[in-house]
Scaffold this motif. Sequence first.
Motif, short mmCIF file in Angstrom:
data_model
loop_
_atom_site.label_atom_id
_atom_site.label_comp_id
_atom_site.label_asym_id
_atom_site.label_seq_id
_atom_site.Cartn_x
_atom_site.Cartn_y
_atom_site.Cartn_z
N GLN A 9 23.48 4.71 10.47
CA GLN A 9 24.38 4.78 12.13
C GLN A 9 24.58 3.72 11.87
OE1 GLN A 9 20.84 6.53 13.83
NE2 GLN A 9 21.81 8.99 14.03
N ALA A 10 23.28 2.47 11.55
CA ALA A 10 23.07 0.55 11.88
C ALA A 10 24.81 0.46 11.00
CB ALA A 10 22.00 -0.29 11.15
N ALA A 11 25.29 0.94 10.19
CA ALA A 11 26.08 0.19 9.61
C ALA A 11 27.21 0.44 10.30
CB ALA A 11 25.91 0.76 8.30
N VAL A 12 27.60 2.15 11.11
CA VAL A 12 28.35 2.31 11.49
C VAL A 12 28.57 1.60 13.34
CG1 VAL A 12 29.47 4.41 13.77
CG2 VAL A 12 28.86 4.36 11.16
N VAL A 13 27.40 1.31 13.75
CA VAL A 13 27.43 0.66 14.85
C VAL A 13 27.85 -0.93 14.43
CG1 VAL A 13 25.96 -0.78 16.41
CG2 VAL A 13 25.62 1.53 15.75
N GLY A 14 26.93 -1.75 13.92
CA GLY A 14 27.91 -3.59 12.35
C GLY A 14 28.98 -3.10 12.96
N LEU A 15 29.97 -1.88 12.46
CA LEU A 15 31.32 -1.86 12.12
C LEU A 15 32.85 -1.62 13.10
CD1 LEU A 15 33.36 -1.55 9.93
CD2 LEU A 15 33.45 0.74 9.81
N ALA A 16 31.68 -1.10 14.18
CA ALA A 16 32.39 -1.27 15.90
C ALA A 16 32.15 -2.71 16.43
CB ALA A 16 31.56 -0.11 16.41
N LEU A 17 31.04 -2.83 16.37
CA LEU A 17 30.82 -4.38 16.53
C LEU A 17 31.50 -5.53 16.62
CD1 LEU A 17 27.25 -4.67 17.30
CD2 LEU A 17 28.41 -4.83 18.91
N PHE A 18 31.48 -5.23 14.39
CA PHE A 18 32.71 -6.03 14.27
C PHE A 18 34.44 -6.05 14.67
CE2 PHE A 18 35.60 -7.40 10.80
CZ PHE A 18 35.14 -9.13 10.81
N THR A 19 35.07 -4.71 14.84
CA THR A 19 35.97 -4.97 15.09
C THR A 19 36.17 -5.36 16.72
OG1 THR A 19 35.57 -1.72 15.70
CG2 THR A 19 36.68 -2.49 13.99
N PHE A 20 34.91 -4.78 17.28
CA PHE A 20 35.07 -5.33 18.94
C PHE A 20 35.58 -6.67 19.15
CE2 PHE A 20 32.84 -6.55 22.20
CZ PHE A 20 33.50 -5.98 23.54
N PHE A 21 34.80 -7.39 18.29
CA PHE A 21 34.73 -8.76 18.77
C PHE A 21 35.78 -9.92 17.75
CE2 PHE A 21 29.71 -9.02 18.55
CZ PHE A 21 29.68 -9.45 19.90
N ILE A 22 36.59 -8.54 17.28
CA ILE A 22 37.70 -8.82 16.78
C ILE A 22 39.01 -9.11 17.59
CG2 ILE A 22 39.41 -9.21 14.73
CD1 ILE A 22 37.55 -10.57 13.81
N ALA A 23 38.36 -7.51 17.94
CA ALA A 23 39.81 -7.61 19.07
C ALA A 23 39.90 -8.49 19.91
CB ALA A 23 39.65 -5.90 19.58
N LEU A 24 39.09 -8.85 20.57
CA LEU A 24 38.17 -9.53 21.95
C LEU A 24 38.78 -10.67 21.72
CD1 LEU A 24 37.26 -9.88 24.47
CD2 LEU A 24 34.97 -10.46 23.30
N GLY A 25 38.90 -11.61 20.62
CA GLY A 25 38.65 -12.69 20.03
C GLY A 25 40.51 -13.04 20.29
N LEU A 26 40.90 -11.69 20.09
CA LEU A 26 42.48 -12.07 19.72
C LEU A 26 43.21 -11.76 20.74
CD1 LEU A 26 42.70 -10.10 16.44
CD2 LEU A 26 43.43 -12.11 16.47
#
Length: 71
Positions: A9-26
């Motif tokens: 579950q922590a890995a899934v949350v981490g991956l979701a956060l990573f994609t969110f931060f990349i999308a937000l940054g772009l």
Amino acid sequence: MLASRQLAQAAVVGLALFTFFIALGLLVVTPETAEQWIGEKPETSVLLPAVPVAMLRNATLLAGFGSMYFA
């Protein structure tokens, strides 16, 4: 079994956060803005040519902390 489920579950949350931060940054930081902040053209990654390396590092750090706090 419980620990492996929580780690998954922590890995899934981490991956979701990573994609969110990349999308937000772009969306928020344009290449021109990044160049003004850094003073030169940002170095891009080999795997994702449209994403600067600094953005990948920051997104990884923030997603790691977010998933750690979730766990």
